[in-house]
Write an enzyme that holds these catalytic residues in place. Structure first.
Site, PDB file in Angstrom:
ATOM      1  N   ARG A 176     -17.274  75.931   5.597  1.00  0.00           N
ATOM      2  CA  ARG A 176     -16.912  77.089   4.778  1.00  0.00           C
ATOM      3  C   ARG A 176     -17.633  77.144   3.431  1.00  0.00           C
ATOM      4  O   ARG A 176     -17.888  78.228   2.911  1.00  0.00           O
ATOM      5  CB  ARG A 176     -15.397  77.144   4.564  1.00  0.00           C
ATOM      6  CG  ARG A 176     -14.619  77.482   5.832  1.00  0.00           C
ATOM      7  CD  ARG A 176     -13.152  77.746   5.543  1.00  0.00           C
ATOM      8  NE  ARG A 176     -12.956  79.017   4.869  1.00  0.00           N
ATOM      9  CZ  ARG A 176     -12.694  79.156   3.580  1.00  0.00           C
ATOM     10  NH1 ARG A 176     -12.596  78.081   2.796  1.00  0.00           N
ATOM     11  NH2 ARG A 176     -12.524  80.350   3.043  1.00  0.00           N
ATOM     12  N   CYS A 213     -29.095  67.900   7.637  1.00  0.00           N
ATOM     13  CA  CYS A 213     -30.437  68.082   7.099  1.00  0.00           C
ATOM     14  C   CYS A 213     -30.621  69.525   6.635  1.00  0.00           C
ATOM     15  O   CYS A 213     -31.395  70.300   7.195  1.00  0.00           O
ATOM     16  CB  CYS A 213     -31.463  67.717   8.162  1.00  0.00           C
ATOM     17  SG  CYS A 213     -33.138  67.562   7.512  1.00  0.00           S
ATOM     18  N   GLU A 214     -29.871  69.897   5.606  1.00  0.00           N
ATOM     19  CA  GLU A 214     -29.895  71.223   5.014  1.00  0.00           C
ATOM     20  C   GLU A 214     -29.616  71.105   3.520  1.00  0.00           C
ATOM     21  O   GLU A 214     -28.671  70.413   3.121  1.00  0.00           O
ATOM     22  CB  GLU A 214     -28.814  72.128   5.628  1.00  0.00           C
ATOM     23  CG  GLU A 214     -28.995  72.452   7.094  1.00  0.00           C
ATOM     24  CD  GLU A 214     -30.068  73.487   7.346  1.00  0.00           C
ATOM     25  OE1 GLU A 214     -30.459  74.188   6.379  1.00  0.00           O
ATOM     26  OE2 GLU A 214     -30.521  73.587   8.503  1.00  0.00           O
ATOM     27  N   GLY A 270      -3.769  87.420   6.865  1.00  0.00           N
ATOM     28  CA  GLY A 270      -4.757  87.333   5.792  1.00  0.00           C
ATOM     29  C   GLY A 270      -4.258  86.760   4.489  1.00  0.00           C
ATOM     30  O   GLY A 270      -4.956  86.830   3.472  1.00  0.00           O
ATOM     31  N   TYR A 277     -19.408  80.600   3.185  1.00  0.00           N
ATOM     32  CA  TYR A 277     -18.792  81.575   2.284  1.00  0.00           C
ATOM     33  C   TYR A 277     -18.989  81.262   0.809  1.00  0.00           C
ATOM     34  O   TYR A 277     -18.553  82.038  -0.040  1.00  0.00           O
ATOM     35  CB  TYR A 277     -17.272  81.626   2.509  1.00  0.00           C
ATOM     36  CG  TYR A 277     -16.814  81.937   3.891  1.00  0.00           C
ATOM     37  CD1 TYR A 277     -17.330  83.018   4.606  1.00  0.00           C
ATOM     38  CD2 TYR A 277     -15.833  81.172   4.513  1.00  0.00           C
ATOM     39  CE1 TYR A 277     -16.883  83.312   5.890  1.00  0.00           C
ATOM     40  CE2 TYR A 277     -15.375  81.461   5.787  1.00  0.00           C
ATOM     41  CZ  TYR A 277     -15.908  82.529   6.466  1.00  0.00           C
ATOM     42  OH  TYR A 277     -15.469  82.812   7.722  1.00  0.00           O
ATOM     43  N   GLY A 316      -2.113  82.673   9.742  1.00  0.00           N
ATOM     44  CA  GLY A 316      -2.846  81.551  10.322  1.00  0.00           C
ATOM     45  C   GLY A 316      -3.128  80.520   9.257  1.00  0.00           C
ATOM     46  O   GLY A 316      -2.512  79.458   9.187  1.00  0.00           O
TER      47      GLY A 316
END
Length: 433
Positions: free
Chosen positions: A330, A361-362, A248, A334, A292
């Site tokens: 992301r 298309c957003e 994390g 987020y 990661g």
């Protein structure tokens, strides 16, 4: 603007990475294009390997492959001596096809299917991290069927809330992950694991979330968990041989981010754990850590070609690029912040504020919410920084867009690791009748 790894601005006023001009990468491989700095990835692996170690303590660094997983990446991780964490049958299959040593593969996940568990059993992987009682019962039954004994850890939830986005916080009391250490039934579960004829209970795993900048969350959580280990010993007489501390660790996406100094922290972390274990009269477990994003995040950039620009009646100035939320999710998911530069005009004066958006298309198709740039022209190349983690992993075919290619760059050489999808790839598995 912060440059990472091998990135630099060359004499042509272009961004370079891995010793290669990004404009040449765009010409040769097209855009959108994920570019990974192999040297920085390997250096980050070595940072963890060299600092997460202490005499008298067994340690292992496990790469969390959900951040970025390909055949080539699995091979690189093996070459650097790390173990591998997978969370799905697809990631496990990729690791196996890459020839990754099966005894160093660790399988996470809160809802593993029977087929996924069978794959793990058949491959005799190193550890299966059990999430819940139902999974334990299914795994035990499958191991009995195949007459195989598997090493397992139990994922626990210590109830420590790290200061991060709610979607990537994993240990609040209502999290879907793991068994709460505050539930009295957990002792019975551990006792059953420890006495199972088919499951070899090795220890515990926990993970407090992602993109964490607060060191104190790690210290608080490990204190709670090691105290819990003492309680296990007192209540049911079971020793915990292994403790996986999760990962994390946050990275820098913008200048306001303040990541933990890992080279200092990891050593102090081990000292703290050693003191805790000793003070409670426990035997030192083998310790695992699972970075990661901290290995691949800053090592990746995404190259886009700029198309149109538009100033709205309301005053917002848009830049449209040839990607979108299908390759950069992301920001939409987020509200994540990013920065970047015009890769072909890297030192030009930044005179205007723009919102970078894509082709999806957003209305929520945002890549960078606000960025200062020179006035762009059609055909300019935009480099978005710190896209090495969770971008290729989350890429989709929304709006029937094609997923980009991935190249690794090192010492002036570019290696195509993932080919760009074609329209034929889009319909390959479809039928008209």
């Amino acid at each position: 603007m912060k440059l990472f790894g091998t990135m630099r601005i060359n004499e042509k006023n272009h961004l370079e990475i891995g010793g290669i001009d990004t404009t040449e990468l765009a010409k040769h491989f097209g855009t959108p294009l994920y570019v990974m700095d192999e040297t920085l990835i390997r250096n980050n692996c070595r940072l963890f390997q060299s600092n997460f170690r202490k005499e008298g303590i067994q340690t292992e660094v496990v790469y969390a492959s959900k951040a970025f997983c390909t055949l080539y990446m699995c091979r690189l991780i093996h070459e650097e001596g790390l173990a591998l964490d997978v969370v799905s049958g697809g990631e496990l299959y990729t690791a196996l096809k890459a020839g990754f040593p099966t005894n160093r593969i660790y399988f996470h996940g809160n809802n593993k299917s029977d087929d996924e568990l069978k794959m793990a059993i058949d491959a005799s992987i190193g550890r299966i991290i059990i999430d819940n009682q139902d999974e334990m019962q299914r795994l035990e039954a499958l191991c009995g069927l195949y007459k195989k004994r598997m090493d397992v850890l139990l994922r626990i939830n210590p109830g420590i809330e790290a200061h991060t986005h709610e979607y990537i916080s994993t240990t609040h009391n209502d999290s879907k992950f793991g068994e709460s250490i505050f539930n009295p039934t957990i002792y019975g579960l551990i006792q059953r694991l420890a006495t199972s004829p088919y499951l070899n209970f090795r220890g515990l795993h926990y993970h407090i979330g992602s993109q964490i900048f607060d060191e104190s969350a790690y210290f608080r959580s490990v204190e709670v968990v090691i105290t819990f280990i003492k309680t296990i010993k007192q209540n049911i007489g079971i020793d915990i041989e292994e403790l996986n501390l999760g990962g994390g660790f946050g990275i820098s996406y913008t200048d306001t981010d303040d990541p933990i100094d890992l080279s200092s922290f990891l050593k102090r972390y081990l000292d703290y754990i050693e003191h805790l274990v000793s003070s409670l009269g426990l035997a030192m477990p083998k310790l695992y850590i699972e970075p990661g994003r901290a290995i691949v995040g800053n090592a990746g950039i995404t190259l886009y070609t700029i198309g149109s620009t538009k100033r709205t009646y309301g005053g917002k100035h848009y830049i449209f690029v040839d990607g979108g939320l299908h390759d950069h999710l992301r920001t939409a998911l987020y509200g994540a912040d990013y920065t970047g530069i015009l890769a072909n005009r890297a030192r030009d004066e930044r005179i205007n504020s723009f919102t970078v958006t894509g082709k999806s298309c957003e209305s929520g198709d945002l890549i960078i919410k606000s960025i200062q740039l020179p006035l762009p022209e059609r055909g300019d190349l935009l480099a978005v920084f710190s896209t090495g983690a969770y971008h290729y992993s989350m890429a989709s075919n929304y709006n029937r867009m094609l997923r980009p290619a991935v190249v690794f760059v090192k010492d002036g050489q570019a290696k195509l690791v993932v080919k760009r999808e074609t329209y034929d790839d889009l319909i390959r598995n479809e039928r008209m009748e």
